[in-house]
Design an enzyme around this catalytic site. Structure first.
Site, short mmCIF file in Angstrom:
data_model
loop_
_atom_site.label_atom_id
_atom_site.label_comp_id
_atom_site.label_asym_id
_atom_site.label_seq_id
_atom_site.Cartn_x
_atom_site.Cartn_y
_atom_site.Cartn_z
N ARG A 84 0.80 -1.22 0.00
CA ARG A 84 0.00 0.00 0.00
C ARG A 84 0.83 1.27 0.00
NH1 ARG A 84 -2.51 -3.55 -1.19
NH2 ARG A 84 -4.56 -4.25 -0.49
N SER B 2 -11.13 1.05 2.95
CA SER B 2 -10.48 0.54 4.16
C SER B 2 -9.70 1.67 4.82
CB SER B 2 -9.53 -0.61 3.81
OG SER B 2 -10.25 -1.70 3.27
N GLU C 161 -4.88 4.40 6.08
CA GLU C 161 -4.54 4.26 4.67
C GLU C 161 -4.80 5.54 3.88
OE1 GLU C 161 -5.75 1.46 0.84
OE2 GLU C 161 -5.86 0.65 2.87
#
Length: 351
Positions: free
Chosen positions: A161, A238, A343
């Site tokens: 990520r 998320s 995130e």
């Protein structure tokens, strides 16, 4: 600058999937790549703070907004062979077009909101596929050098990520180039949940169209496909990344988790570079936060379908959302000693 530049209050809540965020001092829209480069270059020369926005699906903007110019990237389209896509192109529309054209490789990334240019920045991934596995290169406007250049996948420093571009404002992604399979089949299915949905074994290749439909169905069931009428999709997807525990710390961390949840509980772990990846959703649930867990005044909550998404139930503020995020983060840390990290990009706000 852009002929569509506006001066005055443009609310960022109108440009984020969370529907949160205060006003921008100035706002401009770039509809072509040349215009995007020209706008950013001129703003940089003037010393103006710049916030680049595509689909706003990975942004949490503070209630005070942004004291600078927001540039919305509205470029679009892709090459005739489908391999190169403009940064401002709606991501899922592009993925759907590649699948319809009989090309495989992106199908497991179906249903992800946002624009194509954001995908390499955070190495977007889902259902066993990451952008790093299929990306060939990007075209980038280097703001320091004030030039457009090609950057290969190897130069992007991909990890879970993230990439060398995440958390910086050093470059502006203009287009992205992918390696796609021309046989109409998906990439090997790597995610067990998806394999079960498809009735296939892990590692199998299936028609890309079937994989896309299965992924979309799974995402809808978790409130992860945008729907204006469904508050579970008023989110940034998320909110926390799955934590990675460094190899030397794995035994102690797993022992603590097992001590809390019981020796009979199977702690889900996954291989990761330099350690082991844990499931953030699993930790959140076992720290006492169920689906639909409310935040301040019930204006925000965990999604009723997926504990990893923090959602705006209507009338919320960014402060409300961050208060819930802190509660979840701190609850997981107090119970398991594992730190969850956000995130999305946080603009003019912090956890």
């Amino acid at each position: 600058m852009s002929t569509v530049e506006t001066v005055g209050r443009t609310w960022l809540r109108e440009h984020t999937t969370l529907r949160l965020g205060g006003p921008a001092r100035r706002f401009a829209v770039a509809e072509t790549t040349d215009e995007l480069v020209a706008i950013v270059r001129k703003l940089d020369e003037a010393g103006e703070p710049v916030l680049l926005v595509g689909g706003g699906s990975n942004l949490v903007v503070g209630d005070e907004g942004f004291d600078g110019t927001v540039v919305r990237i509205a470029t679009g389209g892709w090459s005739d062979d489908f391999t190169t896509v403009a940064a401002g192109q709606d991501w899922d529309a592009y993925v759907g077009a590649t699948v319809e054209a009989g090309l495989g490789g992106l199908e497991c990334l179906s249903g992800i909101p946002g624009r194509a240019g954001a995908t390499p920045i955070q190495n977007v991934g889902a259902y066993g596929c990451e952008i790093s596995q299929v990306l060939e290169s990007i075209e980038l406007y280097d703001r320091a050098a004030r030039e457009v250049r090609t950057v290969t996948a190897a130069e992007l420093g991909f990890a879970y990520r993230t990439s060398v571009l995440k958390g910086t404002d050093s470059g502006v992604v203009l287009s992205v180039r992918f390696r796609l399979a021309g046989d109409g089949l998906s990439a090997p299915v790597r995610y067990a949940e998806l394999a079960r949905r498809l009735g296939a074994h892990v590692g199998a290749r299936v028609p890309a169209s079937e994989a896309r439909e299965a992924v979309l169905a799974l995402r809808r069931g978790k409130g992860m496909v945008l729907d204006a009428g469904d508050h579970d999709t008023w989110s940034a997807g998320s909110f926390f990344t799955n934590p990675i525990v460094a190899e030397p710390d794995v035994p102690n961390v797993l022992a603590r988790i097992t001590d809390v949840v019981g020796a009979d509980a199977a702690v889900p772990t996954y291989p990761a570079d330099g350690g082991v990846k844990l499931s953030a959703a699993w930790l959140i649930e076992r720290a006492g936060f169920a689906k639909g867990h409310p935040g301040p005044g019930g204006r925000v909550s965990l999604s009723t379908k997926h504990t990893l998404a923090l959602t705006n139930r209507g009338g919320a503020t960014t402060a409300d959302l961050l208060a819930l995020a802190r509660q979840v983060r701190d609850g997981v840390f107090e119970r398991f000693g594992v730190e969850l990290r956000p995130e999305p990009l946080l603009v003019n706000c912090a956890l």
